[in-house]
Design an enzyme around this catalytic site. Structure first.
Site, PDB file in Angstrom:
ATOM      1  N   TYR A  71       0.835  -1.214   0.000  1.00 50.72           N
ATOM      2  CA  TYR A  71       0.000   0.000   0.000  1.00 50.72           C
ATOM      3  C   TYR A  71       0.867   1.260   0.000  1.00 50.72           C
ATOM      4  O   TYR A  71       0.645   2.198  -0.759  1.00 50.72           O
ATOM      5  CB  TYR A  71      -0.921  -0.012   1.225  1.00 50.72           C
ATOM      6  N   PHE A 123      -6.969  20.125 -24.709  1.00 45.31           N
ATOM      7  CA  PHE A 123      -7.750  18.986 -25.195  1.00 45.31           C
ATOM      8  C   PHE A 123      -9.068  18.931 -24.413  1.00 45.31           C
ATOM      9  O   PHE A 123      -9.281  19.708 -23.486  1.00 45.31           O
ATOM     10  CB  PHE A 123      -6.961  17.676 -25.143  1.00 45.31           C
ATOM     11  N   ASP A 124      -9.971  18.021 -24.811  1.00 47.53           N
ATOM     12  CA  ASP A 124     -11.345  18.098 -24.282  1.00 47.53           C
ATOM     13  C   ASP A 124     -11.442  18.019 -22.756  1.00 47.53           C
ATOM     14  O   ASP A 124     -12.109  18.831 -22.127  1.00 47.53           O
ATOM     15  CB  ASP A 124     -12.257  17.065 -24.975  1.00 47.53           C
ATOM     16  N   ASP A 214       1.486  19.748 -20.849  1.00 46.91           N
ATOM     17  CA  ASP A 214       0.693  18.521 -20.901  1.00 46.91           C
ATOM     18  C   ASP A 214       1.516  17.560 -21.768  1.00 46.91           C
ATOM     19  O   ASP A 214       1.613  17.715 -22.980  1.00 46.91           O
ATOM     20  CB  ASP A 214      -0.673  18.824 -21.534  1.00 46.91           C
ATOM     21  N   ALA A 216       1.394  14.367 -22.633  1.00 46.76           N
ATOM     22  CA  ALA A 216       0.837  13.086 -23.095  1.00 46.76           C
ATOM     23  C   ALA A 216       1.664  12.466 -24.236  1.00 46.76           C
ATOM     24  O   ALA A 216       1.903  11.276 -24.260  1.00 46.76           O
ATOM     25  CB  ALA A 216      -0.616  13.272 -23.538  1.00 46.76           C
ATOM     26  N   LYS A 257      -0.600   7.376 -23.323  1.00 47.32           N
ATOM     27  CA  LYS A 257      -0.098   7.689 -24.670  1.00 47.32           C
ATOM     28  C   LYS A 257       1.389   7.316 -24.707  1.00 47.32           C
ATOM     29  O   LYS A 257       1.732   6.149 -24.851  1.00 47.32           O
ATOM     30  CB  LYS A 257      -0.323   9.180 -24.987  1.00 47.32           C
ATOM     31  N   HIS A 449     -19.700  14.666 -26.678  1.00 48.54           N
ATOM     32  CA  HIS A 449     -19.464  13.711 -27.759  1.00 48.54           C
ATOM     33  C   HIS A 449     -19.404  12.268 -27.289  1.00 48.54           C
ATOM     34  O   HIS A 449     -19.639  11.346 -28.055  1.00 48.54           O
ATOM     35  CB  HIS A 449     -18.179  14.064 -28.511  1.00 48.54           C
TER      36      HIS A 449
HETATM   37  N1  F0G Z   1      -4.168  15.593 -22.526  1.00 47.92           N
HETATM   38  C1  F0G Z   1      -4.154  15.206 -23.811  1.00 47.92           C
HETATM   39  C2  F0G Z   1      -3.308  15.950 -24.785  1.00 47.92           C
HETATM   40  C3  F0G Z   1      -4.922  14.119 -24.213  1.00 47.92           C
HETATM   41  O1  F0G Z   1      -4.887  13.740 -25.489  1.00 47.92           O
HETATM   42  C4  F0G Z   1      -5.703  13.436 -23.249  1.00 47.92           C
HETATM   43  C5  F0G Z   1      -6.492  12.284 -23.624  1.00 47.92           C
HETATM   44  C6  F0G Z   1      -5.665  13.855 -21.928  1.00 47.92           C
HETATM   45  C7  F0G Z   1      -4.884  14.948 -21.605  1.00 47.92           C
HETATM   46  C8  F0G Z   1      -6.443  13.161 -20.850  1.00 47.92           C
HETATM   47  O2  F0G Z   1      -5.844  11.970 -20.513  1.00 47.92           O
HETATM   48  O3  F0G Z   1      -7.457  10.161 -21.104  1.00 47.92           O
HETATM   49  O4  F0G Z   1      -5.593   9.756 -19.508  1.00 47.92           O
HETATM   50  O5  F0G Z   1      -7.503  11.151 -18.843  1.00 47.92           O
HETATM   51  N2  F0G Z   1      -6.750  11.987 -24.798  1.00 47.92           N
HETATM   52  C9  F0G Z   1      -7.401  10.786 -25.264  1.00 47.92           C
HETATM   53  C10 F0G Z   1      -7.470  10.835 -26.758  1.00 47.92           C
HETATM   54  C11 F0G Z   1      -8.658  10.454 -24.579  1.00 47.92           C
HETATM   55  O6  F0G Z   1      -8.177   9.994 -27.324  1.00 47.92           O
HETATM   56  O7  F0G Z   1      -6.773  11.638 -27.362  1.00 47.92           O
HETATM   57  P1  F0G Z   1      -6.645  10.686 -19.959  1.00 47.92           P
END
Ligand code: F0G
Length: 482
Positions: A71, A123-124, A214, A216, A257, A449
């Site tokens: 843990y 991003f979204d 960010d 990713a 990613k 979406h």
């Molecule tokens: N930042 C970026 C640039 C992303 O592309 C995503 C997720 C996130 C943050 C959020 O990360 O999914 O681990 O919570 N993008 C996915 C996509 C969902 O399909 O591009 P997460």
């Protein structure tokens, strides 16, 4: 040798479930024309996302067995922490269950209602997490992106002039932080140059505004810097990564990613007080700071995956795969965003279907058509994802571009899978004038979406057509005989 091969061979395989066109047609109707609602077993080639969909390496599977599931203070955490520290260079490393948890935790500490958080493009989920706090997520994509200048090699950049104007025209305190997304997912995965990161850092540091990345797709961005920014041609990926992160105060990452993991993420910062505040909050919602909602196995997967993501032969193969698909589509006249990024190919659905106005969601229409044609799942990145409905007039406030993303899961598909995708496009192209637009039938307030229900807007010709045998409608050649 000129041929770039997959720098791996396949040790375990997963069968693909094949479906017929008429089955897919009924799955689409049942799913409300929303591909997120289609069970994955009914998908032939899944290009919905490159997130969490990677194939693990033998080293990652071996690390899973080594995992320590204690843990607190598990050995797996220390291996994870050391991998993140050595690549990104930050003192405090806080694991979280995925990227959006990192966003929520960081923004909660940094952002207050009414403040503005600028970015090259949020991003979204990033946007949603900022807006949930009553703040304003401001996109400042560079001019080359806005003008679709395909000669620009770093169309993912932030608009430095726009950022300067924002900072000059607002009171101190109005902008609590800035965020650069590398690569820029909402802008067709285009990369951000080192120069742009450096200039952004300079502007923000002068005003003592914290600056985050960010991360990713940090490795893919570093690879494109090496290829496209002359001063970095001879630098290793890891040294480019170190320099990228030397300009910022911290980063947040979805390891689904470029962590080549199926789940997980982290926040990394140098500020001791900020790290303490985040850790305190983590315990309430994510877990103890040495696991943050992840198992030891997941921490191990990421620790190994981060190292694999910065290997040049892997990145070179990844680019070759993206280029193969990109060139194949271009050759048959599919309008794709140029130059191609590494994690996805973006198709310009507005250009492909000029008869469908943006308000009738050409991107969603193309995504549905790809599924109907060949069981290929893609993702609309246009008005369905980034637009809004004016609830008084019912009108769509459209996104700047209507794109469809063909995301490439890491180490999953081979060249013949991409040939199949190209053939599907060829068939759709033949009957492109008959593809219908869609409208929202139901939608959620946030991130609509994912769960929205759509319905086709039948034009006269298509509705005559649809009264005919469905299977015939779905065959490309007949389309022209009608
Ligand atoms: N930042 C970026 C640039 C992303 O592309 C995503 C997720 C996130 C943050 C959020 O990360 O999914 O681990 O919570 N993008 C996915 C996509 C969902 O399909 O591009 P997460």
């Amino acid at each position: 040798m000129k041929t770039i091969i997959e720098p791996f061979r396949i040790k375990a395989v997963e069968p693909i479930h094949l479906t017929t066109k008429s089955e897919r047609n009924s799955f689409l109707i049942k799913a409300g024309f929303n591909l997120f609602q289609i069970p994955a077993q009914n998908v032939t080639i899944d290009l919905l996302t490159d997130s969490g969909t990677a194939a693990l390496s033998n080293e990652q599977w071996a690390a899973l067995m080594r995992a320590d599931e204690s843990y607190a203070g598990a050995a797996s955490f220390y291996r994870f922490e050391s991998a993140v520290r050595s690549i990104f260079g930050f003192r405090h490393v806080m694991p979280v269950h995925q990227g959006r948890a990192a966003e929520r935790l960081l923004f909660q500490q940094m952002v207050r209602p009414g403040q503005i958080v600028p970015s090259n493009t949020h991003f979204d989920t990033t946007r949603a997490n900022i807006e949930c706090l009553g703040a304003n997520a401001l996109d400042l994509p560079c001019q080359a992106w806005r003008e679709s200048d395909s000669n620009e090699h770093f169309a993912g950049n932030i608009d430095i002039e726009g950022l300067k104007q924002l900072l000059d025209s607002t009171d101190s305190g109005a902008v609590p932080m800035a965020l650069l997304t590398v690569t820029n997912n909402a802008c067709a995965g285009q990369p951000v140059s080192m120069q742009n990161i450096r200039e952004t850092s300079k502007l923000l540091r002068r005003r003592q505004i914290p600056f985050f990345i960010d991360a990713a797709r940090f490795a893919e961005n570093a690879f494109l810097i090496q290829q496209r920014e002359a001063a970095y041609a001879d630098r290793s990926i890891s040294s480019i990564v170190s320099e990228m992160f030397s300009y910022v105060d911290g980063c947040l990452m979805s390891c689904k990613k470029d962590g080549i993991a199926n789940i997980g993420g982290f926040i990394a910062v140098n500020d001791d007080a900020l790290a303490d505040r985040i850790k305190e909050e983590m315990i309430v919602t994510e877990g103890f700071p040495t696991y943050g909602g992840l198992s030891g196995r997941e921490l191990e997967t990421i620790a190994v995956g981060l190292g694999e993501a910065i290997q040049e032969d892997y990145l070179r193969y990844r680019q070759a795969a993206a280029q193969f698909l990109h060139f194949g589509l271009r050759k048959i006249g599919v309008p794709v965003v140029c130059p191609p990024s590494l994690h996805a190919i973006y198709v310009d659905a507005a250009a492909m279907f000029p008869h469908i106005p943006a308000s009738q969601l050409p991107g969603q229409a193309l995504a549905c058509e790809l599924y109907r044609e060949a069981g290929i799942r893609s993702c609309e990145i246009g008005t369905a994802m980034f637009g809004k409905t004016d609830h008084e007039t019912g009108e769509q406030i459209c996104a700047p571009k209507e794109l469809v993303r063909l995301a490439l899961p890491r180490r999953v598909y081979t060249q013949s899978h991409y040939e199949y995708v190209i053939e599907a496009f060829k068939n759709i192209t033949k009957r492109r004038h008959l593809v219908q637009g869609l409208r929202f039938k139901a939608q959620a307030q946030k991130l609509r979406h994912f769960t929205a229900v759509f319905e086709p807007i039948e034009s006269e010709i298509v509705s005559i057509f649809c009264q005919l045998d469905v299977e015939k409608y779905l065959t490309a050649d007949l389309a022209y005989e009608i």
